[in-house]
Scaffold this active site. Sequence first.
Site, PDB file in Angstrom:
ATOM      1  N   TYR A 116      -8.588   5.147 -13.028  1.00 48.41           N
ATOM      2  CA  TYR A 116      -8.427   5.697 -11.674  1.00 48.41           C
ATOM      3  C   TYR A 116      -8.174   7.203 -11.677  1.00 48.41           C
ATOM      4  O   TYR A 116      -7.689   7.741 -10.667  1.00 48.41           O
ATOM      5  CB  TYR A 116      -7.231   5.043 -10.966  1.00 48.41           C
ATOM      6  CG  TYR A 116      -7.252   3.545 -10.954  1.00 48.41           C
ATOM      7  CD1 TYR A 116      -8.149   2.851 -10.143  1.00 48.41           C
ATOM      8  CD2 TYR A 116      -6.383   2.819 -11.754  1.00 48.41           C
ATOM      9  CE1 TYR A 116      -8.164   1.473 -10.134  1.00 48.41           C
ATOM     10  CE2 TYR A 116      -6.395   1.433 -11.755  1.00 48.41           C
ATOM     11  CZ  TYR A 116      -7.285   0.769 -10.945  1.00 48.41           C
ATOM     12  OH  TYR A 116      -7.305  -0.592 -10.939  1.00 48.41           O
ATOM     13  N   GLY A 122       0.765  -1.245   0.000  1.00 45.14           N
ATOM     14  CA  GLY A 122       0.000   0.000   0.000  1.00 45.14           C
ATOM     15  C   GLY A 122       0.789   1.283   0.000  1.00 45.14           C
ATOM     16  O   GLY A 122       0.216   2.356  -0.187  1.00 45.14           O
ATOM     17  N   TYR A 164       0.992  -2.086 -12.170  1.00 47.64           N
ATOM     18  CA  TYR A 164      -0.426  -2.112 -12.555  1.00 47.64           C
ATOM     19  C   TYR A 164      -0.641  -1.560 -13.963  1.00 47.64           C
ATOM     20  O   TYR A 164      -1.643  -0.900 -14.221  1.00 47.64           O
ATOM     21  CB  TYR A 164      -1.275  -1.310 -11.562  1.00 47.64           C
ATOM     22  CG  TYR A 164      -1.186  -1.791 -10.132  1.00 47.64           C
ATOM     23  CD1 TYR A 164      -1.721  -3.018  -9.754  1.00 47.64           C
ATOM     24  CD2 TYR A 164      -0.569  -1.025  -9.143  1.00 47.64           C
ATOM     25  CE1 TYR A 164      -1.651  -3.460  -8.442  1.00 47.64           C
ATOM     26  CE2 TYR A 164      -0.491  -1.455  -7.834  1.00 47.64           C
ATOM     27  CZ  TYR A 164      -1.043  -2.674  -7.491  1.00 47.64           C
ATOM     28  OH  TYR A 164      -0.973  -3.103  -6.184  1.00 47.64           O
ATOM     29  N   GLY A 184       4.101  -3.646  -3.558  1.00 43.55           N
ATOM     30  CA  GLY A 184       4.084  -3.899  -4.998  1.00 43.55           C
ATOM     31  C   GLY A 184       4.521  -2.656  -5.738  1.00 43.55           C
ATOM     32  O   GLY A 184       5.656  -2.532  -6.204  1.00 43.55           O
ATOM     33  N   CYS A 209     -11.503   3.629 -30.046  1.00 41.20           N
ATOM     34  CA  CYS A 209     -12.776   4.335 -30.243  1.00 41.20           C
ATOM     35  C   CYS A 209     -13.542   4.459 -28.930  1.00 41.20           C
ATOM     36  O   CYS A 209     -14.582   3.815 -28.722  1.00 41.20           O
ATOM     37  CB  CYS A 209     -13.602   3.604 -31.285  1.00 41.20           C
ATOM     38  SG  CYS A 209     -12.696   3.438 -32.805  1.00 41.20           S
ATOM     39  N   GLU A 210     -13.019   5.200 -28.010  1.00 40.81           N
ATOM     40  CA  GLU A 210     -13.643   5.450 -26.708  1.00 40.81           C
ATOM     41  C   GLU A 210     -13.214   6.846 -26.264  1.00 40.81           C
ATOM     42  O   GLU A 210     -12.021   7.180 -26.351  1.00 40.81           O
ATOM     43  CB  GLU A 210     -13.104   4.487 -25.633  1.00 40.81           C
ATOM     44  CG  GLU A 210     -13.391   3.035 -25.857  1.00 40.81           C
ATOM     45  CD  GLU A 210     -14.681   2.555 -25.208  1.00 40.81           C
ATOM     46  OE1 GLU A 210     -15.285   3.307 -24.411  1.00 40.81           O
ATOM     47  OE2 GLU A 210     -15.064   1.417 -25.511  1.00 40.81           O
TER      48      GLU A 210
HETATM   49  N1  LLP Z   1      -1.450  -7.130  -0.955  1.00 38.64           N
HETATM   50  C1  LLP Z   1      -2.717  -7.266  -1.361  1.00 38.64           C
HETATM   51  C2  LLP Z   1      -3.575  -8.251  -0.711  1.00 38.64           C
HETATM   52  C3  LLP Z   1      -3.219  -6.455  -2.401  1.00 38.64           C
HETATM   53  O1  LLP Z   1      -4.480  -6.595  -2.795  1.00 38.64           O
HETATM   54  C4  LLP Z   1      -2.369  -5.501  -3.008  1.00 38.64           C
HETATM   55  C5  LLP Z   1      -2.861  -4.634  -4.079  1.00 38.64           C
HETATM   56  C6  LLP Z   1      -1.028  -5.413  -2.562  1.00 38.64           C
HETATM   57  C7  LLP Z   1      -0.606  -6.238  -1.516  1.00 38.64           C
HETATM   58  C8  LLP Z   1      -0.026  -4.456  -3.143  1.00 38.64           C
HETATM   59  O2  LLP Z   1      -0.353  -3.143  -2.899  1.00 38.64           O
HETATM   60  P1  LLP Z   1       0.650  -1.962  -3.326  1.00 38.64           P
HETATM   61  O3  LLP Z   1       1.883  -2.071  -2.459  1.00 38.64           O
HETATM   62  O4  LLP Z   1       1.002  -2.162  -4.765  1.00 38.64           O
HETATM   63  O5  LLP Z   1      -0.112  -0.738  -3.107  1.00 38.64           O
HETATM   64  N2  LLP Z   1      -4.780  -1.418  -9.994  1.00 38.64           N
HETATM   65  C9  LLP Z   1      -4.759  -0.367  -9.000  1.00 38.64           C
HETATM   66  C10 LLP Z   1      -4.215  -0.860  -7.661  1.00 38.64           C
HETATM   67  C11 LLP Z   1      -4.925  -2.080  -7.114  1.00 38.64           C
HETATM   68  C12 LLP Z   1      -4.333  -2.575  -5.812  1.00 38.64           C
HETATM   69  C13 LLP Z   1      -4.676  -4.004  -5.600  1.00 38.64           C
HETATM   70  N3  LLP Z   1      -4.098  -4.618  -4.444  1.00 38.64           N
HETATM   71  C14 LLP Z   1      -3.944   0.808  -9.525  1.00 38.64           C
HETATM   72  O6  LLP Z   1      -3.495   0.767 -10.665  1.00 38.64           O
HETATM   73  O7  LLP Z   1      -3.772   1.792  -8.814  1.00 38.64           O
END
Ligand code: LLP
Length: 419
Positions: free
Chosen positions: A319, A239, A373, A278, A344-345
């Site tokens: 987003y 996160g 992502y 991530g 086409c959007e």
């Molecule tokens: N752990 C779990 C259980 C998760 O669902 C996620 C991300 C992470 C870890 C990693 O989170 P991070 O460190 O990357 O914030 N597609 C969206 C973000 C979706 C997040 C999904 N879960 C975007 O492009 O912003």
Amino acid sequence: MPFVEYKNSVQHIESLSVLALAEQYPTPFYCYSSAKIRAQYRMFSDAFSHLNTLVCFAVKVNSNQAVLSLLAKEGAGADVVSVGEIKRALAANIPAEKIVFSGVAKTEQEMEFALKQHILCFNIESEPELLALSHVAKRLKITANISFRINPNVNANTHKKISTGKKGDKFGVDIEHAISLYQKAYNLDYINVTGINMHIGSQISDVTPFDLAIQKIKALYCELKVLNININHVDFGGGLAVKYQDDELAEPELLAQYAAVVNRHAEDFNCRILFEPGRFITANAGVLVSQVIYKKNQSDKTLLIVDAAMNDFIRPTLYDAYHKITAATQNHRFECVDVVGPVCETGDYFALDRTMEVVEQGDLIVINSVGAYSAVASNSYNSRPIIAEIMVQGDQVAVIREAQSVDELIARDKVPSWV
Ligand code: LLP
């Protein structure tokens, strides 16, 4: 070290210029700096090197085998959400004992596969999921290590589509039901209660919600101790935000704040601490290189129509995400444009009313901070094949995912004889 920077007015990825790369590889393509990924991983893990930790990279963020292999060599574990991601992690030599399995709806087939691999832990998100896992584990006579993903009911102050730790979100189990679930799990066959897990959302740039959530997890940890339910690890999820815009906090500073929060509580947990970062590891290691097909002057605005599109990179429209867009060659002249793709959007855009350096038809642009992502969420809408990913290390470059061809796309379709 930046790794993605201008040198002599030309955008470079480590030692290679984007102009040279685009001569070698047709645009659009994703390009990653391996040194940047390594540096981000080390920065994150070094912040906790005095603790007993495991950093499980969230595979959904960038699941390319080259990225995972690089992280495996750094000692990373993996946070996965499907059997596909388990297979990707294992194929990249991330050992099963460093894999945690998250997700709200693991199927029995997925559980069976993961159990046979003897993964580190299942992060359980509901009672029915717990019962299903116990059932499969009993049938296979393989004990499952579990933690519950706790929904601590805190507001992560992030985009509503990526906030996961508030009451009403589909994720985790409500904290007020946690004790009874732990007791139930404790008494189930082939279930070994090992951990507590949380993940409150993504792109979180204020560490207060982490602090609040960890305090709640700590209270639960203490209650479980009194009940003689022994916890071997707490998993604080991912996160942590990255810097997409110039006025945002730099990553080392945000990490320092986050580490201060974790350190303040770490002593109270007499166990291993897991993280699932991530975005923090890969976001700023990636760029998307695209060419301007047409520059179109409308009465009220100028449009740059580029050869990448929302199918290649969907974050801006999904987003409202801001991604810096730069000219591959710096010229210090600026204008306000919309940067759009050929799909086409109306939602097929990368930036609206953006002041950026002047580029002309045929010029290259660089969409920044797309290592997370981004490629993973691409699709072939408008029959646009999935684009290539390349990786740079110093002055070396390699294709790490081949571009799909239109013929391959068409060949996937089958026409029944009765049509
Ligand atoms: N752990 C779990 C259980 C998760 O669902 C996620 C991300 C992470 C870890 C990693 O989170 P991070 O460190 O990357 O914030 N597609 C969206 C973000 C979706 C997040 C999904 N879960 C975007 O492009 O912003």
